[in-house]
Write an enzyme that holds these catalytic residues in place. Structure first.
Site, PDB file in Angstrom:
ATOM      1  N   SER A   1       8.463   1.390   3.965  1.00  0.00           N
ATOM      2  CA  SER A   1       7.792   2.331   3.082  1.00  0.00           C
ATOM      3  C   SER A   1       8.646   3.583   2.887  1.00  0.00           C
ATOM      4  O   SER A   1       9.426   3.966   3.759  1.00  0.00           O
ATOM      5  CB  SER A   1       6.441   2.716   3.665  1.00  0.00           C
ATOM      6  OG  SER A   1       5.821   3.702   2.859  1.00  0.00           O
ATOM      7  N   TYR A   2       8.509   4.228   1.731  1.00  0.00           N
ATOM      8  CA  TYR A   2       9.359   5.382   1.420  1.00  0.00           C
ATOM      9  C   TYR A   2       9.141   6.582   2.334  1.00  0.00           C
ATOM     10  O   TYR A   2       9.945   7.499   2.364  1.00  0.00           O
ATOM     11  CB  TYR A   2       9.212   5.807  -0.046  1.00  0.00           C
ATOM     12  CG  TYR A   2       7.801   6.004  -0.549  1.00  0.00           C
ATOM     13  CD1 TYR A   2       6.943   6.946   0.006  1.00  0.00           C
ATOM     14  CD2 TYR A   2       7.325   5.243  -1.616  1.00  0.00           C
ATOM     15  CE1 TYR A   2       5.664   7.127  -0.489  1.00  0.00           C
ATOM     16  CE2 TYR A   2       6.053   5.410  -2.106  1.00  0.00           C
ATOM     17  CZ  TYR A   2       5.225   6.362  -1.542  1.00  0.00           C
ATOM     18  OH  TYR A   2       3.951   6.537  -2.035  1.00  0.00           O
ATOM     19  N   ARG A   3       8.063   6.576   3.083  1.00  0.00           N
ATOM     20  CA  ARG A   3       7.865   7.699   4.015  1.00  0.00           C
ATOM     21  C   ARG A   3       8.713   7.542   5.283  1.00  0.00           C
ATOM     22  O   ARG A   3       8.813   8.472   6.076  1.00  0.00           O
ATOM     23  CB  ARG A   3       6.388   7.831   4.382  1.00  0.00           C
ATOM     24  CG  ARG A   3       5.788   6.639   5.122  1.00  0.00           C
ATOM     25  CD  ARG A   3       4.310   6.870   5.414  1.00  0.00           C
ATOM     26  NE  ARG A   3       3.697   5.739   6.095  1.00  0.00           N
ATOM     27  CZ  ARG A   3       3.158   4.698   5.491  1.00  0.00           C
ATOM     28  NH1 ARG A   3       3.175   4.639   4.162  1.00  0.00           N
ATOM     29  NH2 ARG A   3       2.605   3.706   6.170  1.00  0.00           N
ATOM     30  N   TYR A   4       9.311   6.354   5.463  1.00  0.00           N
ATOM     31  CA  TYR A   4      10.129   6.109   6.649  1.00  0.00           C
ATOM     32  C   TYR A   4      11.629   6.157   6.357  1.00  0.00           C
ATOM     33  O   TYR A   4      12.423   6.140   7.296  1.00  0.00           O
ATOM     34  CB  TYR A   4       9.803   4.737   7.249  1.00  0.00           C
ATOM     35  CG  TYR A   4       8.375   4.590   7.701  1.00  0.00           C
ATOM     36  CD1 TYR A   4       7.830   5.452   8.645  1.00  0.00           C
ATOM     37  CD2 TYR A   4       7.561   3.590   7.173  1.00  0.00           C
ATOM     38  CE1 TYR A   4       6.518   5.317   9.060  1.00  0.00           C
ATOM     39  CE2 TYR A   4       6.249   3.444   7.575  1.00  0.00           C
ATOM     40  CZ  TYR A   4       5.724   4.312   8.522  1.00  0.00           C
ATOM     41  OH  TYR A   4       4.425   4.181   8.927  1.00  0.00           O
ATOM     42  N   THR A   5      12.025   6.165   5.107  1.00  0.00           N
ATOM     43  CA  THR A   5      13.447   6.091   4.761  1.00  0.00           C
ATOM     44  C   THR A   5      13.928   7.411   4.160  1.00  0.00           C
ATOM     45  O   THR A   5      13.127   8.232   3.705  1.00  0.00           O
ATOM     46  CB  THR A   5      13.712   4.954   3.763  1.00  0.00           C
ATOM     47  OG1 THR A   5      12.983   5.200   2.547  1.00  0.00           O
ATOM     48  CG2 THR A   5      13.300   3.621   4.351  1.00  0.00           C
TER      49      THR A   5
END
Length: 606
Positions: A128-132
């Site tokens: 998910s974009y909150r992790y990258t």
């Protein structure tokens, strides 16, 4: 009184006339308009920067809003800025585009430098974009954003209102190299698609340099994919000229001895796959092979092992898949079957279209590169004109200050200001008394002691002289178009030197594409047929006996003659491989010819 033009079944409502229209007619009209809009604004890249709207929005947001040019930020921050200002679509579609712009196996020259799990070539999806995290790659900065500034300071591109009319966004990015041919594009619209493979940056830039010298030069480019692949030889001159055609790409597969840790397969051979065509994952290859084994179309594979590791340079998972063969299996045959029956060999269509003046234009490689170079000439002219304008404006601002310092009126102005009882109309009083303009008056009233000093005068005088030299240099380039071409060639050579690399894709001869290999074709008295390895003992079922054995290459075939004079042919690759003790399949079923009478068959190799 004017005669009404209203027809029967029409309804007037104020200044409008409502006309009944059949639903299917209106649907086709509305859908046609929608599909045209999609084909222009969503799937068609701009000829100047070679980007789709979604890709351009991500780069612009990262540069102008998120500040992800020199530092990594959360991917979610870039996605949020794109949704807020540039591209009002779902977060997942924006992030999916961003992932494709970051992965080496989907983008030959990545525009996003990633950190975290952005998916793998094995088919694993991105986190998910909150992790990258992400930032613009150095190539993206050098080619797309080096000349891009904020709206109020930028003359390198055209600016248009965003979807909400609340802000201005770049209509295109000031690209310094033809990124469309370097990275390629694969887009799908409403009953339509635009496809162009990636090419080697050195070859594309060399083509541009050739066209700068000779606009009518013949340009031939052959694709160069991110992974080491093979492209089948075809008429690339024709494809390059018309911007359309078909071509075939193959992954790299080799037959070699088993080198794994399982002692059971010590003396076996393997078909080892070390690269894949674009848009193909390792999982899809394994799934296709398992299906072939289940359907008994490829019984020579016993198992597979994956040796994929993380590349030390790219930190990416490499492709290394080994299919372990059965004892005595022909490895070259298995490799060729994998090419023909799986996505290890894949055909693509080339259809190069670009957006120019809000229209779709079908172009060949040479025509497109000339369009790009014309844009770069105009872009440099615009930039130079704006440089001249900005420098002239700066000199016009500095010269009154210099004249005021040289006049020696500063002490008189300060004495006059100190004698005033109030500040009412002070600026106008200074203008009238000392016969100076408004710019000089404001400078005198706001100047510190340091700004009145001789070193400040020297500094401003030097700046005026330097600005004048820059103005003359820019005007000399504007007056000489050949010098603009030299500037373009210089920046292209700079990019080529920085991002040059050898080709990853080689051209192979198309004559070696079909499955080949020597096997035994066994025919029984009950008109059943099968294929088996040469080293395998001859056998059939208990209630049958072997009539004919043919030593043949599977790339050839068998002619079948019936007792009533009919003849049919069966390609060798359609004859099934059957296990020991089995007679195979009935020849009539294999050949899709079912007869209602029993016929005697004769078999001849062709």
């Amino acid at each position: 009184m004017a005669k009404s033009t209203k027809k029967e079944n029409e309804f007037e409502t104020g200044n409008e006339v409502i006309r009944p229209v059949p639903v299917d007619e209106q649907y086709m009209l509305d859908y046609g308009k929608y599909s045209y809009f999609v084909s222009i604004d969503r799937i068609c890249p701009d000829y100047r920067d070679g980007l789709l709207n979604a890709q351009r929005s991500i780069v612009a947001a990262a540069k102008l809003d998120t500040g992800a040019e020199n530092r990594r930020v959360k991917s979610a921050a870039i996605v949020g800025d794109v949704m807020k200002k540039y591209h009002p679509h779902g977060d997942q579609s924006i992030y999916g585009t961003m992932v494709n712009m970051a992965n080496y196996f989907s983008c030959k020259y990545p525009l996003i430098q990633k950190k975290g799990n952005y998916g793998t070539i094995d088919g694993d999806s991105a986190a998910s974009y909150r992790y990258t995290e992400a930032k613009l790659s150095s190539l993206c900065i050098d080619i797309l954003t080096k000349e891009l500034k904020q709206y109020s300071d930028d003359s390198s591109t055209d600016w248009i209102p965003n979807y909400s009319k609340s802000d201005m966004i770049p209509e295109y990015l000031p690209a310094r190299a033809p990124l469309l041919l370097m990275n390629g594009i694969f887009t799908i619209g409403v009953g339509d698609c635009i496809q162009c493979p990636p090419h080697n940056a050195c070859e594309v830039i060399d083509a541009c340099l050739t066209l700068l010298k000779n606009r009518n030069a013949k340009i031939v480019l052959i694709p160069d994919f991110p992974l080491a692949t093979e492209v089948v030889k075809t008429d690339w001159a024709k494809i390059s000229k018309c911007g359309a055609g078909k071509y075939t790409v193959r992954g790299i597969a080799e037959v070699m001895p088993y080198c794994g840790n399982n002692k059971k397969y010590k003396d076996r051979n393997v078909v080892r796959i070390t690269s894949l065509p674009p848009q193909v994952s390792v999982d899809s290859i394994i799934e296709s092979v398992n299906k072939l084994i289940t359907e008994k179309k490829l019984t020579q594979i016993e198992t597979y092992e994956s040796y994929g590791t993380l590349d030390s340079e790219t930190n990416e998972l490499t492709v290394d898949l080994a299919f372990v063969l059965t004892e005595g299996a022909d490895g070259e045959y298995v490799k060729n079957v994998l090419y023909k029956r799986t996505a290890l060999q894949k055909s693509f269509s080339l259809n190069l279209q670009v957006k120019k003046d809000k229209q779709r234009v079908h172009v060949g490689y040479g025509e497109y590169l000339n369009m790009f170079l014309d844009y770069r000439r105009m872009s440099h002219l615009r930039t130079l004109y704006n440089v001249v304008s900005d420098l002239n404006t700066r000199n016009e601002k500095l010269q009154p200050f210099i004249d005021l310092i040289d006049s020696g009126k500063f002490d008189q102005i300060q004495a006059f200001v100190r004698s005033q009882k109030n500040e009412t109309n002070l600026e106008q009083k200074v203008i009238d008394k000392f016969n100076i303009n408004q710019i000089q008056a404001r400078y005198a009233l706001n100047s510190t002691t340091a700004k009145q000093a001789g070193f400040e005068r020297t500094k401003m005088g030097k700046e005026v002289i330097d600005n004048e030299a820059k103005i003359q240099e820019a005007l000399s380039i504007i007056r000489n178009p050949g010098m603009i071409d030299q500037v373009i060639a210089s920046e292209l050579l700079e990019i080529k030197k920085k991002y040059a690399h050898p080709r990853h894709t080689v051209v192979v001869d198309p004559t070696h594409l079909g499955p080949s290999g020597r096997f035994l074709c066994v025919v029984t008295e009950n008109n059943k047929i099968k294929m088996q390895a040469i080293t395998e003992p001859l056998s059939c079922s208990k209630n049958d006996s072997i009539r004919t054995v043919i030593d043949m290459d599977i790339s050839s075939g068998v002619l079948v003659f019936t007792d009533n004079g009919r003849c049919y042919k069966i390609p060798g690759e359609k004859i099934p491989f059957s296990p020991a003790g089995s007679s195979g399949e009935d020849v009539r079923i294999i050949n899709n010819k079912i007869f209602c009478f029993k016929s005697y068959y004769t078999y001849i190799l062709y």
